[in-house]
Write a protein that holds these residues in place. Structure first.
Motif, mmCIF file in Angstrom:
data_model
loop_
_atom_site.group_PDB
_atom_site.id
_atom_site.type_symbol
_atom_site.label_atom_id
_atom_site.label_comp_id
_atom_site.label_asym_id
_atom_site.label_seq_id
_atom_site.Cartn_x
_atom_site.Cartn_y
_atom_site.Cartn_z
ATOM 1 N N UNK A 29 0.879 -1.162 0.034
ATOM 2 C CA UNK A 29 -0.174 0.026 -0.021
ATOM 3 C C UNK A 29 0.771 1.331 -0.003
ATOM 4 N N UNK A 30 2.019 1.321 0.676
ATOM 5 C CA UNK A 30 2.819 2.441 0.613
ATOM 6 C C UNK A 30 3.452 2.578 -0.591
ATOM 7 N N UNK A 31 3.810 1.298 -1.515
ATOM 8 C CA UNK A 31 4.387 1.549 -2.719
ATOM 9 C C UNK A 31 3.110 2.382 -3.762
ATOM 10 N N UNK A 32 1.929 1.695 -3.427
ATOM 11 C CA UNK A 32 1.001 2.422 -4.223
ATOM 12 C C UNK A 32 0.639 3.742 -4.352
ATOM 13 N N UNK A 33 0.523 4.148 -2.869
ATOM 14 C CA UNK A 33 0.359 5.586 -2.508
ATOM 15 C C UNK A 33 1.733 6.387 -2.984
ATOM 16 N N UNK A 34 2.694 6.063 -2.876
ATOM 17 C CA UNK A 34 4.151 6.935 -3.342
ATOM 18 C C UNK A 34 4.283 6.870 -4.713
ATOM 19 N N UNK A 35 3.918 5.768 -5.543
ATOM 20 C CA UNK A 35 3.845 5.732 -6.824
ATOM 21 C C UNK A 35 2.699 6.113 -7.477
ATOM 22 N N UNK A 36 1.588 5.754 -7.081
ATOM 23 C CA UNK A 36 0.291 5.670 -7.809
ATOM 24 C C UNK A 36 -0.231 7.292 -7.905
ATOM 25 N N UNK A 37 -0.229 7.672 -6.679
ATOM 26 C CA UNK A 37 -0.896 9.121 -6.606
ATOM 27 C C UNK A 37 0.123 9.956 -7.307
ATOM 28 N N UNK A 38 1.397 10.068 -7.334
ATOM 29 C CA UNK A 38 2.017 11.125 -7.892
ATOM 30 C C UNK A 38 1.889 10.918 -9.437
ATOM 31 N N UNK A 39 1.873 9.602 -9.902
ATOM 32 C CA UNK A 39 1.497 9.438 -11.451
ATOM 33 C C UNK A 39 0.142 9.837 -11.962
ATOM 34 N N UNK A 40 -0.785 9.830 -11.214
ATOM 35 C CA UNK A 40 -2.161 10.320 -11.374
ATOM 36 C C UNK A 40 -2.004 11.814 -11.337
ATOM 37 N N UNK A 41 -1.189 12.294 -10.379
ATOM 38 C CA UNK A 41 -1.072 13.657 -10.284
ATOM 39 C C UNK A 41 -0.361 14.342 -11.908
ATOM 40 N N UNK A 42 0.754 13.612 -12.080
ATOM 41 C CA UNK A 42 1.470 13.928 -13.409
ATOM 42 C C UNK A 42 0.416 13.844 -14.667
ATOM 43 N N UNK A 43 -0.419 12.841 -14.681
ATOM 44 C CA UNK A 43 -1.582 12.717 -15.789
ATOM 45 C C UNK A 43 -2.498 14.048 -15.786
ATOM 46 N N UNK A 44 -2.816 14.362 -14.343
ATOM 47 C CA UNK A 44 -3.684 15.488 -14.633
ATOM 48 C C UNK A 44 -2.936 16.346 -15.055
ATOM 49 N N UNK A 45 -1.613 16.845 -14.583
ATOM 50 C CA UNK A 45 -1.046 17.732 -14.939
ATOM 51 C C UNK A 45 -0.975 18.018 -16.558
ATOM 52 N N UNK A 46 -0.716 16.946 -17.305
ATOM 53 C CA UNK A 46 -0.876 16.882 -18.701
ATOM 54 C C UNK A 46 -2.179 17.025 -19.245
ATOM 55 N N UNK A 47 -3.361 16.801 -18.656
ATOM 56 C CA UNK A 47 -4.565 16.842 -19.143
ATOM 57 C C UNK A 47 -5.218 18.168 -18.926
ATOM 58 N N UNK A 48 -4.768 18.674 -17.952
ATOM 59 C CA UNK A 48 -5.511 20.086 -17.529
ATOM 60 C C UNK A 48 -5.422 21.309 -18.586
ATOM 61 N N UNK A 75 4.855 25.208 -25.239
ATOM 62 C CA UNK A 75 5.947 24.778 -25.544
ATOM 63 C C UNK A 75 6.336 23.565 -24.573
ATOM 64 N N UNK A 76 7.248 22.645 -25.016
ATOM 65 C CA UNK A 76 7.123 21.370 -24.368
ATOM 66 C C UNK A 76 7.810 21.498 -23.245
ATOM 67 N N UNK A 77 8.586 22.514 -22.812
ATOM 68 C CA UNK A 77 9.110 22.669 -21.225
ATOM 69 C C UNK A 77 7.968 22.923 -20.492
ATOM 70 N N UNK A 78 6.955 23.632 -21.069
ATOM 71 C CA UNK A 78 5.760 24.354 -20.376
ATOM 72 C C UNK A 78 4.912 22.856 -19.904
ATOM 73 N N UNK A 79 4.808 22.158 -20.765
ATOM 74 C CA UNK A 79 3.992 20.935 -20.588
ATOM 75 C C UNK A 79 4.669 20.200 -19.357
ATOM 76 N N UNK A 80 5.952 19.973 -19.711
ATOM 77 C CA UNK A 80 6.863 19.183 -18.617
ATOM 78 C C UNK A 80 6.659 19.555 -17.308
#
Length: 242
Positions: A29-48, A75-80
């Motif tokens: 569960x710790x791995x899921x939290x520390x990896x899964x939630x940040x990855x979801x955040x990154x995807x949302x950052x791309x989709x917003x 720009x690419x750097x802005x998306x990143x």
């Protein structure tokens, strides 16, 4: 020789004693939290930005400046940068989730609890009742003080089984639940000094200042009462000797 406890998702053998059980977040569960939630955040950052561009053309758009900012990366750097920002925000939420769950170490003689801002150790002989209040684990002493109260990640039935295994007086509900009354500031039901501490505690709840909440709970108990909350609403009762 240390005896190996049966493997359980929410319990594992403590390395320093043959009779201890540790209840806390399992590694998976710790791995899921520390990896899964940040990855979801990154995807949302791309989709917003994509979603924001879809609505910026609306004639009546509240908070237009916010949506225009979200739609601005090209720009690419802005998306990143947006994706990285979402990852960091997700990581923060993951650490908050981990920090808000108690870690409980149990032996037949003692229970030790660690939270983000406080620790508590209680001898088995001083415990009068243990129960779950919603998602919160509560341990009462013989003066009905809540020596432990905090959220735990494990299912209630697993927590109950572990406490019973070590000989603690598990209760399926709060034995003093009927004594609680809703706190109303200035109602005259409590002495002014108790009322003042509860007022300060409510403000700490609003700020989510859990260290202050814990300290003010202890202050209330020193005055002869204990308190629990639902959201920011507080409920109090007098201490009862068992």
């Amino acid at each position: 020789m240390a005896s190996k406890q049966p493997h359980d998702k929410f319990a594992k053998s403590a390395p320093d004693t043959s009779t201890a059980t540790v209840l806390g977040y399992p590694r998976s569960d710790r791995i899921l939290l520390l990896v899964g939630i940040p990855l979801i955040g990154a995807v949302l950052g791309l989709l917003l930005p994509i979603l924001a561009r879809q609505v910026t053309g609306w004639s009546k758009l509240p908070l237009r400046i916010v949506f225009e900012f979200l739609a601005s990366p090209e720009e690419t750097w802005q998306v990143v940068a947006f994706a990285a920002g979402g990852f960091v925000i997700g990581l923060v939420f993951a650490f908050i989730a981990l920090s808000e769950s108690l870690t409980v170490t149990l032996t037949d003689a003692r229970v030790e609890v660690t939270a983000e801002h406080w620790q508590e150790a209680v001898d088995r002989a001083d415990v009068s009742a243990v129960f779950m209040d919603g998602k919160q684990l509560v341990v009462l002493d013989h003066g009905s003080r809540q020596v432990v109260r905090g959220s735990h990640a494990a299912p209630a039935q697993r927590i109950a089984a572990v406490f019973r295994k070590h000989g603690y007086p598990w209760s399926d509900s709060d034995p003093y639940a009927d004594l609680f009354k809703k706190w109303v500031h200035g109602s005259g039901a409590l002495r002014p000094e108790v009322d003042a501490v509860l007022a300060a505690r409510k403000e700490a709840l609003k700020r989510k200042s859990w260290f202050d909440v814990h300290e003010l709970t202890q202050a209330v108990e020193e005055l002869g009462y204990t308190v629990r909350e639902k959201g920011t609403e507080q409920y109090w009762r007098p201490l009862v000797q068992s």
